[in-house]
Design an enzyme around this catalytic site. Structure first.
Site, PDB file in Angstrom:
ATOM      1  N   HIS A 123      -6.172  16.462  -9.905  1.00  0.00           N
ATOM      2  CA  HIS A 123      -5.941  18.114 -10.288  1.00  0.00           C
ATOM      3  C   HIS A 123      -5.348  18.651  -9.243  1.00  0.00           C
ATOM      4  O   HIS A 123      -4.750  18.404  -8.370  1.00  0.00           O
ATOM      5  CB  HIS A 123      -7.247  18.669 -10.485  1.00  0.00           C
ATOM      6  N   HIS A 172     -14.316  20.860 -14.087  1.00  0.00           N
ATOM      7  CA  HIS A 172     -14.012  21.571 -12.890  1.00  0.00           C
ATOM      8  C   HIS A 172     -13.508  22.840 -13.218  1.00  0.00           C
ATOM      9  O   HIS A 172     -13.382  23.344 -14.203  1.00  0.00           O
ATOM     10  CB  HIS A 172     -12.896  20.782 -12.015  1.00  0.00           C
ATOM     11  N   ASP A 207      -6.216  20.694  -2.105  1.00  0.00           N
ATOM     12  CA  ASP A 207      -6.709  19.529  -1.225  1.00  0.00           C
ATOM     13  C   ASP A 207      -6.500  18.353  -2.071  1.00  0.00           C
ATOM     14  O   ASP A 207      -6.924  17.162  -1.328  1.00  0.00           O
ATOM     15  CB  ASP A 207      -8.014  19.995  -0.802  1.00  0.00           C
ATOM     16  N   HIS A 208      -5.809  18.302  -3.202  1.00  0.00           N
ATOM     17  CA  HIS A 208      -5.829  16.863  -3.775  1.00  0.00           C
ATOM     18  C   HIS A 208      -4.384  16.532  -4.018  1.00  0.00           C
ATOM     19  O   HIS A 208      -3.831  15.404  -4.433  1.00  0.00           O
ATOM     20  CB  HIS A 208      -6.492  16.982  -5.169  1.00  0.00           C
ATOM     21  N   HIS A 262     -15.548  14.158  -0.172  1.00  0.00           N
ATOM     22  CA  HIS A 262     -15.106  15.667  -0.517  1.00  0.00           C
ATOM     23  C   HIS A 262     -16.311  16.529   0.288  1.00  0.00           C
ATOM     24  O   HIS A 262     -16.871  17.491  -0.611  1.00  0.00           O
ATOM     25  CB  HIS A 262     -15.056  15.905  -2.005  1.00  0.00           C
ATOM     26  N   ASP A 272     -13.333  16.177  -8.171  1.00  0.00           N
ATOM     27  CA  ASP A 272     -14.048  17.262  -8.218  1.00  0.00           C
ATOM     28  C   ASP A 272     -14.621  17.553  -9.634  1.00  0.00           C
ATOM     29  O   ASP A 272     -13.803  17.789 -10.598  1.00  0.00           O
ATOM     30  CB  ASP A 272     -13.172  18.870  -7.758  1.00  0.00           C
ATOM     31  N   HIS A 283      -5.486  21.435  -7.461  1.00  0.00           N
ATOM     32  CA  HIS A 283      -6.155  21.980  -6.355  1.00  0.00           C
ATOM     33  C   HIS A 283      -5.370  21.576  -5.141  1.00  0.00           C
ATOM     34  O   HIS A 283      -5.254  20.178  -4.952  1.00  0.00           O
ATOM     35  CB  HIS A 283      -7.476  22.216  -5.989  1.00  0.00           C
TER      36      HIS A 283
HETATM   37 ZN    ZN Z   1     -11.189  19.597  -3.884  1.00  0.00          ZN
HETATM   38 ZN    ZN Z   2     -10.830  21.314  -6.951  1.00  0.00          ZN
END
Ligand code: ZN
Ligand code: ZN
Length: 308
Positions: free
Chosen positions: A62, A142, A66-67, A270, A212, A64
């Protein structure tokens, strides 16, 4: 042949305590699949001696940061290093919009063929298939559209026992059918059962990556029986309300999915930046699912051919 997962990053949101955002490499029979690509993935690949050019497929769960914020840097480096082999990228359509914008602004024309495969987040579907394996998406819940991925080997042909082939004088032309499980009938009509001529090549192996998500009970059905399950565990269960508010899971949530799904091993990751020591998270998950491990950076999880 290997089936091996290497953890490159296990932090949520921000890099902290030497933990990087999410990234993992799955080596299936010497083919390398990168799963998520948080900031710093390039340096983690160097640290754990995985050459960029061995990666043939990248899966992004996805959008976000951090990914996927490490992805543009990785693509740039592949370009600068003169990569020529094609690279397959799986993610939501908007991911390609971000990449195309950055390439356009930097007036970069990649030296290699980047083949983008848009992924639908609202339905589970097979997004990759070849003679060895399939990759199917898992619908997650999510704050933004988000998918997990389940990698499954296809059943392998049985191994011939060469001494038996010789003993019964079986002509070469029958080998493929015997590998596929057929019995052998000789010129006199005598049946030699397949079990006497072959041994198993091992059960197909599988890995499920659940990025997530809120706790979603139907995920347990989708990951049923896998050898390895990664499930996010951002918080301990005392912060269940916080987990729900941010569309994340707790250690108990992850362990419950593993238990209901009857998976063989659970890996939790995570982790929220609030946890310096991860041992309480592991202990909590193990109260529900004892075969749980932490996604520690550099850790390798191996599924052997025999034990699967
Ligand atoms: Zn994340
Ligand atoms: Zn996320």
């Amino acid at each position: 042949m290997p089936f091996e997962l290497t953890i490159l990053g296990s932090s949520s949101a921000t890099p902290t305590y030497n933990r990087h955002p999410t990234a993992q490499v799955l080596n299936i029979r010497e083919r390398f699949f990168l799963i998520d690509c948080g900031e710093g993935t390039q340096t983690q690949l160097v640290r754990y001696r995985i050459r960029y050019n061995r990666i043939s497929h990248i899966f992004i769960s996805h959008l976000h940061g951090d990914h996927y914020l490490g992805l543009m840097g990785l693509l740039s480096t592949m370009h600068l290093q003169g990569r020529t082999s094609e690279l397959h990228l799986f993610g939501q359509q908007e991911l390609m919009d971000v990449i195309e914008l950055q390439l356009r602004l930097s007036q970069t024309v990649l030296r290699f063929n980047l083949i983008f495969h848009p992924v639908k987040s609202y339905t589970s579907s097979v997004i990759f298939e070849d003679e060895d394996l399939t990759v199917r998406t898992i619908v997650l819940n999510h704050r933004v559209p988000c998918t997990g991925f389940i990698f499954k080997e296809k059943p392998k042909p049985r191994k011939l026992l060469i001494n038996k082939m010789k003993q019964y004088n079986i002509p070469f032309k029958h080998f493929t059918r015997i590998k596929n499980g057929e019995d052998y009938e000789d010129d006199f009509g005598k049946i030699i059962p397949n079990s006497e001529l072959t041994v198993s090549s091992g059960k197909p192996r599988s890995y499920a990556f659940c990025s997530d998500t809120l706790y979603e009970e139907q995920v347990a059905d989708e990951v049923n029986g896998v050898d390895l399950l990664y499930h996010e565990s951002t918080f301990m269960h005392e912060l269940l309300e916080r987990a729900k508010a941010t569309f994340h899971s707790t250690c108990i949530d992850a362990a419950t999915i593993a238990k209901k799904g009857m998976v063989k091993k659970l890996i939790i990751g995570h982790f929220s930046a609030r946890y310096k020591d991860l041992s309480p998270l592991l202990a909590e998950a193990r109260t529900v699912f004892p075969t749980t491990e932490l996604a520690v950076e550099g850790c390798r999880f191996i599924v052997s051919e025999k034990n699967s």
